[in-house]
Scaffold this active site. Structure first.
Site, PDB file in Angstrom:
ATOM      1  N   LYS A  14       1.144  -1.377   0.041  1.00 37.68           N
ATOM      2  CA  LYS A  14      -0.346  -0.108  -0.664  1.00 37.68           C
ATOM      3  C   LYS A  14       1.154   1.712  -0.040  1.00 37.68           C
ATOM      4  O   LYS A  14       1.009   1.607  -0.816  1.00 37.68           O
ATOM      5  CB  LYS A  14      -0.948  -0.592   0.752  1.00 37.68           C
ATOM      6  N   ARG A  90     -10.437  -0.105   7.420  1.00 37.76           N
ATOM      7  CA  ARG A  90      -9.740  -0.961   8.239  1.00 37.76           C
ATOM      8  C   ARG A  90     -11.284  -2.111   8.497  1.00 37.76           C
ATOM      9  O   ARG A  90     -10.984  -3.436   8.932  1.00 37.76           O
ATOM     10  CB  ARG A  90      -8.985  -1.107   9.070  1.00 37.76           C
ATOM     11  N   ARG A 129      11.904  -6.244   6.036  1.00 40.57           N
ATOM     12  CA  ARG A 129      11.717  -4.893   6.514  1.00 40.57           C
ATOM     13  C   ARG A 129      11.763  -4.775   7.897  1.00 40.57           C
ATOM     14  O   ARG A 129      12.488  -4.094   8.374  1.00 40.57           O
ATOM     15  CB  ARG A 129      10.461  -4.737   6.065  1.00 40.57           C
ATOM     16  N   ARG A 135      10.232  -0.709  12.871  1.00 39.34           N
ATOM     17  CA  ARG A 135       9.080  -0.689  13.418  1.00 39.34           C
ATOM     18  C   ARG A 135       8.938  -1.775  15.277  1.00 39.34           C
ATOM     19  O   ARG A 135       8.828  -2.987  14.911  1.00 39.34           O
ATOM     20  CB  ARG A 135       7.877  -0.866  11.946  1.00 39.34           C
ATOM     21  N   ARG A 146      -0.883  -9.450  12.954  1.00 41.55           N
ATOM     22  CA  ARG A 146      -1.394  -8.214  11.463  1.00 41.55           C
ATOM     23  C   ARG A 146      -2.016  -8.935  10.749  1.00 41.55           C
ATOM     24  O   ARG A 146      -3.490  -8.802  10.151  1.00 41.55           O
ATOM     25  CB  ARG A 146      -0.552  -7.464  11.772  1.00 41.55           C
TER      26      ARG A 146
HETATM   27  P1  AP5 Z   1       4.729  -1.583   1.684  1.00 44.37           P
HETATM   28  O1  AP5 Z   1       4.384  -0.797   1.130  1.00 44.37           O
HETATM   29  O2  AP5 Z   1       4.607  -0.485   2.922  1.00 44.37           O
HETATM   30  O3  AP5 Z   1       3.300  -2.507   2.666  1.00 44.37           O
HETATM   31  P2  AP5 Z   1       2.142  -1.687   2.949  1.00 44.37           P
HETATM   32  O4  AP5 Z   1       1.066  -2.488   2.540  1.00 44.37           O
HETATM   33  O5  AP5 Z   1       1.704   0.219   3.075  1.00 44.37           O
HETATM   34  O6  AP5 Z   1       2.622  -2.355   4.620  1.00 44.37           O
HETATM   35  P3  AP5 Z   1       2.418  -1.886   5.708  1.00 44.37           P
HETATM   36  O7  AP5 Z   1       3.070  -2.788   6.720  1.00 44.37           O
HETATM   37  O8  AP5 Z   1       2.588  -0.275   5.890  1.00 44.37           O
HETATM   38  O9  AP5 Z   1       0.904  -1.833   6.686  1.00 44.37           O
HETATM   39  P4  AP5 Z   1      -0.053  -2.313   7.243  1.00 44.37           P
HETATM   40  O10 AP5 Z   1      -0.918  -2.315   7.314  1.00 44.37           O
HETATM   41  O11 AP5 Z   1       0.192  -3.026   8.215  1.00 44.37           O
HETATM   42  O12 AP5 Z   1       0.187  -0.513   8.062  1.00 44.37           O
HETATM   43  P5  AP5 Z   1      -0.016   0.516   8.469  1.00 44.37           P
HETATM   44  O13 AP5 Z   1       1.018   1.039   8.371  1.00 44.37           O
HETATM   45  O14 AP5 Z   1      -1.432   0.772   8.005  1.00 44.37           O
HETATM   46  O15 AP5 Z   1       5.528  -2.530   1.391  1.00 44.37           O
HETATM   47  C1  AP5 Z   1       5.855  -3.594   2.468  1.00 44.37           C
HETATM   48  C2  AP5 Z   1       7.285  -4.380   2.448  1.00 44.37           C
HETATM   49  O16 AP5 Z   1       7.109  -5.099   0.764  1.00 44.37           O
HETATM   50  C3  AP5 Z   1       8.264  -3.774   1.830  1.00 44.37           C
HETATM   51  O17 AP5 Z   1       9.717  -3.640   2.312  1.00 44.37           O
HETATM   52  C4  AP5 Z   1       8.399  -2.712   0.401  1.00 44.37           C
HETATM   53  O18 AP5 Z   1       9.353  -2.761  -0.100  1.00 44.37           O
HETATM   54  C5  AP5 Z   1       7.916  -4.049   0.170  1.00 44.37           C
HETATM   55  N1  AP5 Z   1       7.281  -4.685  -1.522  1.00 44.37           N
HETATM   56  C6  AP5 Z   1       6.653  -4.275  -1.669  1.00 44.37           C
HETATM   57  N2  AP5 Z   1       6.019  -4.151  -2.584  1.00 44.37           N
HETATM   58  C7  AP5 Z   1       6.829  -4.861  -3.317  1.00 44.37           C
HETATM   59  C8  AP5 Z   1       6.652  -6.110  -4.294  1.00 44.37           C
HETATM   60  N3  AP5 Z   1       5.635  -6.181  -5.186  1.00 44.37           N
HETATM   61  N4  AP5 Z   1       7.730  -6.688  -4.429  1.00 44.37           N
HETATM   62  C9  AP5 Z   1       8.215  -7.582  -3.387  1.00 44.37           C
HETATM   63  N5  AP5 Z   1       8.482  -6.671  -1.763  1.00 44.37           N
HETATM   64  C10 AP5 Z   1       7.676  -5.760  -1.847  1.00 44.37           C
HETATM   65  O19 AP5 Z   1      -0.972  -0.253   9.783  1.00 44.37           O
HETATM   66  C11 AP5 Z   1       0.065  -0.072  11.358  1.00 44.37           C
HETATM   67  C12 AP5 Z   1      -1.190  -0.325  12.435  1.00 44.37           C
HETATM   68  O20 AP5 Z   1      -1.445   0.854  12.974  1.00 44.37           O
HETATM   69  C13 AP5 Z   1      -2.185  -1.186  12.260  1.00 44.37           C
HETATM   70  O21 AP5 Z   1      -1.478  -2.588  12.609  1.00 44.37           O
HETATM   71  C14 AP5 Z   1      -2.850  -0.694  13.362  1.00 44.37           C
HETATM   72  O22 AP5 Z   1      -2.615  -1.218  14.973  1.00 44.37           O
HETATM   73  C15 AP5 Z   1      -3.402   1.255  13.340  1.00 44.37           C
HETATM   74  N6  AP5 Z   1      -3.655   1.144  12.434  1.00 44.37           N
HETATM   75  C16 AP5 Z   1      -2.936   1.489  11.075  1.00 44.37           C
HETATM   76  N7  AP5 Z   1      -4.470   2.311  10.567  1.00 44.37           N
HETATM   77  C17 AP5 Z   1      -6.031   2.199  10.893  1.00 44.37           C
HETATM   78  C18 AP5 Z   1      -7.171   1.909  10.871  1.00 44.37           C
HETATM   79  N8  AP5 Z   1      -7.580   2.989  10.016  1.00 44.37           N
HETATM   80  N9  AP5 Z   1      -7.912   1.584  11.516  1.00 44.37           N
HETATM   81  C19 AP5 Z   1      -7.119   1.133  12.702  1.00 44.37           C
HETATM   82  N10 AP5 Z   1      -6.058   0.476  13.010  1.00 44.37           N
HETATM   83  C20 AP5 Z   1      -5.059   1.496  12.552  1.00 44.37           C
END
Ligand code: AP5
Length: 191
Positions: A14, A90, A129, A135, A146
């Site tokens: 994402k 979410r 990562r 993180r 997660r």
């Molecule tokens: P990346 O692009 O970082 O993936 P991502 O989907 O953004 O992953 P996140 O870990 O950031 O998502 P998340 O949903 O767990 O975290 P968030 O911060 O939203 O890519 C991941 C890795 O893969 C990178 O190293 C990248 O380089 C690699 N990659 C990408 N594309 C690739 C490809 N095609 N091939 C190979 N490698 C690739 O949420 C964190 C926490 O915050 C949640 O757990 C929750 O507690 C809270 N939170 C956030 N939003 C909410 C909400 N709306 N409601 C409630 N709680 C929330």
């Protein structure tokens, strides 16, 4: 406004694809995860509450998140060409709230990009990562939690957007550029 929801499990790409979308379509980006991490880093009350949930791989309560989106739209809606919502909604309650909030600005979600990536690949990406990200939720135990939370609480959001006629499924495995090309096709179809 061109309003894009970029959706998928943890590690599905994402954040990575949001960066590409911002450059190409000149959109405002809101990542609820980034905002929450900023609150934690700056030691706010909201940050302290969020940390309790994030460190366990759980979702932060809906009302906290919806409040953040409300104030973001307050500042930006009408002034920007469009928004990428990254990591939000979410839960179905968040998706309903977004629909109502955008309706206040006579707007709505243009498309929901659903990045599909198998669990094993997510785990591999996030463990890798975690070696450098700093993180606190990028460790094997929390990553598994997660993914479990995504499947139980977040996956139903796909059906919400399917019923709205806004769902675009995108295969999220392979070269980042090739995935982005598929994303662009889906965005250009609603522009
Ligand atoms: P990346 O692009 O970082 O993936 P991502 O989907 O953004 O992953 P996140 O870990 O950031 O998502 P998340 O949903 O767990 O975290 P968030 O911060 O939203 O890519 C991941 C890795 O893969 C990178 O190293 C990248 O380089 C690699 N990659 C990408 N594309 C690739 C490809 N095609 N091939 C190979 N490698 C690739 O949420 C964190 C926490 O915050 C949640 O757990 C929750 O507690 C809270 N939170 C956030 N939003 C909410 C909400 N709306 N409601 C409630 N709680 C929330």
């Amino acid at each position: 406004m061109l309003n894009i929801v970029i959706f998928g499990p943890p590690g599905s790409g994402k954040g990575t694809q949001s960066e590409n979308l911002i450059k190409k379509y000149n959109l405002e980006h809101i990542s609820t995860g980034d905002l929450l991490r900023h609150e934690i880093q700056t030691n706010t009350q909201l940050g302290a509450l969020a940390k309790q949930h994030m460190d366990k791989g759980e979702l932060v309560p809906d009302e906290v998140i919806i409040g953040m989106i409300d104030s973001f739209l307050d500042k930006n809606a009408g002034k920007v060409t469009g928004v990428i919502f990254d990591g939000f909604p979410r839960t179905v309650a968040q998706a309903e709230a977004l629909k109502n909030l955008l309706a206040e600005y006579k707007s709505g979600v243009s498309v929901m990009l659903n990045l599909e990536v198998p669990d094993a690949e997510l785990l591999t990406r996030l463990i890798e990562r975690g070696k450098t990200s700093g993180r606190s939720d990028d460790n094997e135990e929390t990553i598994k939690k997660r993914i479990e939370v995504y499947n139980a609480q977040t996956r139903p959001v796909i059906d919400f957007y399917k019923k709205e006629g806004k769902l675009a499924n995108i295969k999220g495995v392979g070269a980042i550029d090739a995935i982005f090309a598929e994303i662009c096709k889906a965005v250009d179809a609603v522009k």
